[in-house]
Design a protein around this motif. Structure first.
Motif, PDB file in Angstrom:
ATOM      1  N   MET A 104       0.846  -1.194   0.000  1.00  0.00           N
ATOM      2  CA  MET A 104       0.000   0.000   0.000  1.00  0.00           C
ATOM      3  C   MET A 104       0.881   1.243   0.000  1.00  0.00           C
ATOM      4  SD  MET A 104      -2.814   1.157   2.866  1.00  0.00           S
ATOM      5  CE  MET A 104      -3.864   2.581   2.603  1.00  0.00           C
ATOM      6  N   GLU A 105       0.555   2.182  -0.861  1.00  0.00           N
ATOM      7  CA  GLU A 105       1.280   3.447  -0.902  1.00  0.00           C
ATOM      8  C   GLU A 105       0.354   4.564  -0.443  1.00  0.00           C
ATOM      9  OE1 GLU A 105       3.153   4.319  -4.565  1.00  0.00           O
ATOM     10  OE2 GLU A 105       4.308   2.466  -4.638  1.00  0.00           O
ATOM     11  N   LEU A 106       0.906   5.453   0.364  1.00  0.00           N
ATOM     12  CA  LEU A 106       0.144   6.592   0.847  1.00  0.00           C
ATOM     13  C   LEU A 106       0.595   7.857   0.123  1.00  0.00           C
ATOM     14  CD1 LEU A 106       0.315   5.882   4.690  1.00  0.00           C
ATOM     15  CD2 LEU A 106      -1.591   5.381   3.144  1.00  0.00           C
ATOM     16  N   ALA A 107      -0.327   8.793  -0.025  1.00  0.00           N
ATOM     17  CA  ALA A 107       0.018  10.078  -0.629  1.00  0.00           C
ATOM     18  C   ALA A 107       1.047  10.786   0.241  1.00  0.00           C
ATOM     19  CB  ALA A 107      -1.234  10.937  -0.775  1.00  0.00           C
ATOM     20  N   LYS A 108       1.947  11.517  -0.398  1.00  0.00           N
ATOM     21  CA  LYS A 108       2.964  12.263   0.337  1.00  0.00           C
ATOM     22  C   LYS A 108       3.023  13.692  -0.194  1.00  0.00           C
ATOM     23  CE  LYS A 108       5.888   8.275   1.395  1.00  0.00           C
ATOM     24  NZ  LYS A 108       7.275   7.769   1.500  1.00  0.00           N
ATOM     25  N   PRO A 109       2.873  14.674   0.667  1.00  0.00           N
ATOM     26  CA  PRO A 109       2.607  14.554   2.099  1.00  0.00           C
ATOM     27  C   PRO A 109       1.131  14.247   2.373  1.00  0.00           C
ATOM     28  CG  PRO A 109       2.636  16.856   1.505  1.00  0.00           C
ATOM     29  CD  PRO A 109       2.981  16.089   0.256  1.00  0.00           C
ATOM     30  N   SER A 110       0.870  13.681   3.534  1.00  0.00           N
ATOM     31  CA  SER A 110      -0.510  13.425   3.948  1.00  0.00           C
ATOM     32  C   SER A 110      -0.530  13.119   5.444  1.00  0.00           C
ATOM     33  CB  SER A 110      -1.118  12.254   3.166  1.00  0.00           C
ATOM     34  OG  SER A 110      -0.447  11.044   3.464  1.00  0.00           O
ATOM     35  N   SER A 162      -8.348  -7.701  17.310  1.00  0.00           N
ATOM     36  CA  SER A 162      -8.935  -8.243  16.084  1.00  0.00           C
ATOM     37  C   SER A 162      -9.841  -7.233  15.382  1.00  0.00           C
ATOM     38  CB  SER A 162      -9.735  -9.509  16.390  1.00  0.00           C
ATOM     39  OG  SER A 162      -8.901 -10.525  16.901  1.00  0.00           O
ATOM     40  N   ASP A 163     -10.218  -6.167  16.094  1.00  0.00           N
ATOM     41  CA  ASP A 163     -11.116  -5.167  15.511  1.00  0.00           C
ATOM     42  C   ASP A 163     -10.389  -4.130  14.658  1.00  0.00           C
ATOM     43  OD1 ASP A 163     -13.373  -6.306  16.588  1.00  0.00           O
ATOM     44  OD2 ASP A 163     -13.368  -5.063  18.386  1.00  0.00           O
ATOM     45  N   ASN A 164      -9.069  -4.165  14.633  1.00  0.00           N
ATOM     46  CA  ASN A 164      -8.343  -3.245  13.758  1.00  0.00           C
ATOM     47  C   ASN A 164      -8.557  -3.672  12.310  1.00  0.00           C
ATOM     48  OD1 ASN A 164      -6.595  -1.341  15.502  1.00  0.00           O
ATOM     49  ND2 ASN A 164      -6.304  -3.348  16.447  1.00  0.00           N
ATOM     50  N   THR A 165      -8.989  -2.745  11.478  1.00  0.00           N
ATOM     51  CA  THR A 165      -9.270  -3.092  10.091  1.00  0.00           C
ATOM     52  C   THR A 165      -7.975  -3.313   9.316  1.00  0.00           C
ATOM     53  OG1 THR A 165      -9.246  -0.820   9.264  1.00  0.00           O
ATOM     54  CG2 THR A 165     -11.331  -1.634  10.177  1.00  0.00           C
ATOM     55  N   ALA A 166      -8.097  -4.043   8.209  1.00  0.00           N
ATOM     56  CA  ALA A 166      -6.935  -4.281   7.346  1.00  0.00           C
ATOM     57  C   ALA A 166      -6.378  -2.961   6.842  1.00  0.00           C
ATOM     58  CB  ALA A 166      -7.329  -5.177   6.176  1.00  0.00           C
ATOM     59  N   ARG A 167      -7.262  -2.008   6.549  1.00  0.00           N
ATOM     60  CA  ARG A 167      -6.804  -0.719   6.030  1.00  0.00           C
ATOM     61  C   ARG A 167      -6.033   0.067   7.088  1.00  0.00           C
ATOM     62  NH1 ARG A 167     -10.323   4.515   4.546  1.00  0.00           N
ATOM     63  NH2 ARG A 167      -8.632   5.798   3.754  1.00  0.00           N
ATOM     64  N   VAL A 168      -6.506   0.018   8.329  1.00  0.00           N
ATOM     65  CA  VAL A 168      -5.781   0.703   9.411  1.00  0.00           C
ATOM     66  C   VAL A 168      -4.377   0.129   9.553  1.00  0.00           C
ATOM     67  CG1 VAL A 168      -5.655   0.925  11.926  1.00  0.00           C
ATOM     68  CG2 VAL A 168      -7.775   1.476  10.743  1.00  0.00           C
ATOM     69  N   ILE A 169      -4.276  -1.185   9.561  1.00  0.00           N
ATOM     70  CA  ILE A 169      -2.970  -1.837   9.699  1.00  0.00           C
ATOM     71  C   ILE A 169      -2.064  -1.490   8.523  1.00  0.00           C
ATOM     72  CG2 ILE A 169      -1.787  -4.063   9.845  1.00  0.00           C
ATOM     73  CD1 ILE A 169      -4.366  -5.138  11.196  1.00  0.00           C
ATOM     74  N   GLU A 170      -2.616  -1.539   7.319  1.00  0.00           N
ATOM     75  CA  GLU A 170      -1.819  -1.207   6.130  1.00  0.00           C
ATOM     76  C   GLU A 170      -1.370   0.245   6.146  1.00  0.00           C
ATOM     77  OE1 GLU A 170      -4.363  -2.182   2.905  1.00  0.00           O
ATOM     78  OE2 GLU A 170      -4.118  -4.349   3.126  1.00  0.00           O
ATOM     79  N   ARG A 181       1.425   0.641   8.644  1.00  0.00           N
ATOM     80  CA  ARG A 181       2.630  -0.008   8.132  1.00  0.00           C
ATOM     81  C   ARG A 181       3.300   0.839   7.049  1.00  0.00           C
ATOM     82  NH1 ARG A 181       3.765  -4.970   9.506  1.00  0.00           N
ATOM     83  NH2 ARG A 181       1.589  -5.548   9.890  1.00  0.00           N
ATOM     84  N   ALA A 182       2.500   1.565   6.275  1.00  0.00           N
ATOM     85  CA  ALA A 182       3.042   2.369   5.181  1.00  0.00           C
ATOM     86  C   ALA A 182       3.459   3.772   5.614  1.00  0.00           C
ATOM     87  CB  ALA A 182       2.008   2.474   4.059  1.00  0.00           C
ATOM     88  N   ALA A 183       3.084   4.174   6.819  1.00  0.00           N
ATOM     89  CA  ALA A 183       3.366   5.532   7.279  1.00  0.00           C
ATOM     90  C   ALA A 183       4.855   5.721   7.571  1.00  0.00           C
ATOM     91  CB  ALA A 183       2.546   5.838   8.523  1.00  0.00           C
ATOM     92  N   ASP A 184       5.355   6.933   7.304  1.00  0.00           N
ATOM     93  CA  ASP A 184       6.737   7.274   7.629  1.00  0.00           C
ATOM     94  C   ASP A 184       6.892   7.632   9.099  1.00  0.00           C
ATOM     95  OD1 ASP A 184       7.696   7.118   4.906  1.00  0.00           O
ATOM     96  OD2 ASP A 184       6.592   8.978   4.531  1.00  0.00           O
ATOM     97  N   LEU A 231       1.785  -0.823  17.999  1.00  0.00           N
ATOM     98  CA  LEU A 231       2.686  -1.076  16.883  1.00  0.00           C
ATOM     99  C   LEU A 231       3.475  -2.371  17.085  1.00  0.00           C
ATOM    100  CD1 LEU A 231       4.046   2.523  16.186  1.00  0.00           C
ATOM    101  CD2 LEU A 231       2.223   1.303  14.994  1.00  0.00           C
ATOM    102  N   LYS A 232       3.883  -2.631  18.309  1.00  0.00           N
ATOM    103  CA  LYS A 232       4.618  -3.856  18.596  1.00  0.00           C
ATOM    104  C   LYS A 232       3.744  -5.077  18.337  1.00  0.00           C
ATOM    105  CE  LYS A 232       7.322  -6.166  22.198  1.00  0.00           C
ATOM    106  NZ  LYS A 232       7.817  -6.088  23.610  1.00  0.00           N
TER     107      LYS A 232
END
Length: 230
Positions: A1-7, A19-27, A30-33, A47-48
């Motif tokens: 997954m790529e995120l817009a920069k800056p954003s 288990s309630d964290n969505t796939a999009r939240v996790i992605e 993970r993609a955030a700087d 995060l751990k």
């Protein structure tokens, strides 16, 4: 997954059940700087859990306006994909961070919602009375006199009222709510929603006081939903 920069992505995380964290939240995380957190302890624990190592910066009630401005400037200048999370649930309802959103928007940085869990909607989903309209009262004043004045105003509303507060104030808040709304008013109280220790009480405020009024609840998160007056 790529995120817009800056954003700047505003990410809703779980309220106790990972288990309630969505796939999009996790992605997104993970993609955030860089990840802005309400507290390093809770942020690093999340995060751990997902085996992520990220630079974290704290945005709390102690963060100065100058620090917020510098964070937004850094996102813009370094063209970073940043994410913001609260300790739990949907950010920027009660917790800090709104000033960072404002600073980012002033610099033309896109602010992106990544929706997910909310203790407010989680409680409303199981209420036995209509919730088409409701009033979110949030955290009440700490002083008893001011709290009672606020609650008397809320008691006159014709639709359900949602109240959150710190776990260690549960007993004081429940007693104050019953004084203002009356023991016969229907209510829902959700404790530790989504966790193994989850308990959802429904009944009158008088019944809630009888069941929980003297119970030590300092370690249990709670949401109170009181039905509207007629």
């Amino acid at each position: 997954m790529e995120l817009a920069k800056p954003s700047l992505s505003i990410c809703a995380v779980d309220i106790g059940n990972r288990s309630d964290n969505t796939a999009r939240v996790i992605e997104t995380l993970r993609a955030a700087d860089i990840v802005f957190v309400e507290s390093f302890r809770e942020g690093s624990t999340l995060l751990k859990h997902f085996d992520m190592k990220k630079e974290m910066l704290e945005v709390s009630e102690h963060t100065t306006a100058a620090e917020i401005a510098s964070y937004a400037e850094r996102i813009a200048v370094e063209k970073l994909a940043a994410a913001l999370i609260s300790d739990c649930g949907t950010p920027l309802i009660e917790d800090p961070g709104r000033t960072l959103v404002a600073a980012a928007r002033e610099l033309g940085i896109p602010v992106l919602p990544v929706p997910g869990v909310s203790s407010i909607t989680a409680a409303l989903m199981t209420a036995p009375f209509p919730v088409k309209k409701f009033f979110y009262a949030g955290l009440l004043p700490r002083e008893r006199k001011e709290r009672d004045i606020e609650l008397r105003k809320l008691a006159s509303l014709p639709y359900p009222v949602v109240i959150l507060d710190a776990p260690y104030r549960f007993n004081d808040v429940l007693a104050a709510v019953a004084r203002a709304f009356g023991n016969s008013r229907d209510t829902l109280i959700g404790y530790d929603l989504t966790m193994e220790s989850e308990t959802v009480f429904t009944g009158t405020l008088g019944e809630a006081l009888a069941a929980y009024g003297g119970t030590k609840m300092k370690d249990r998160e709670f949401v109170i939903v009181v039905n509207g007056g007629e």
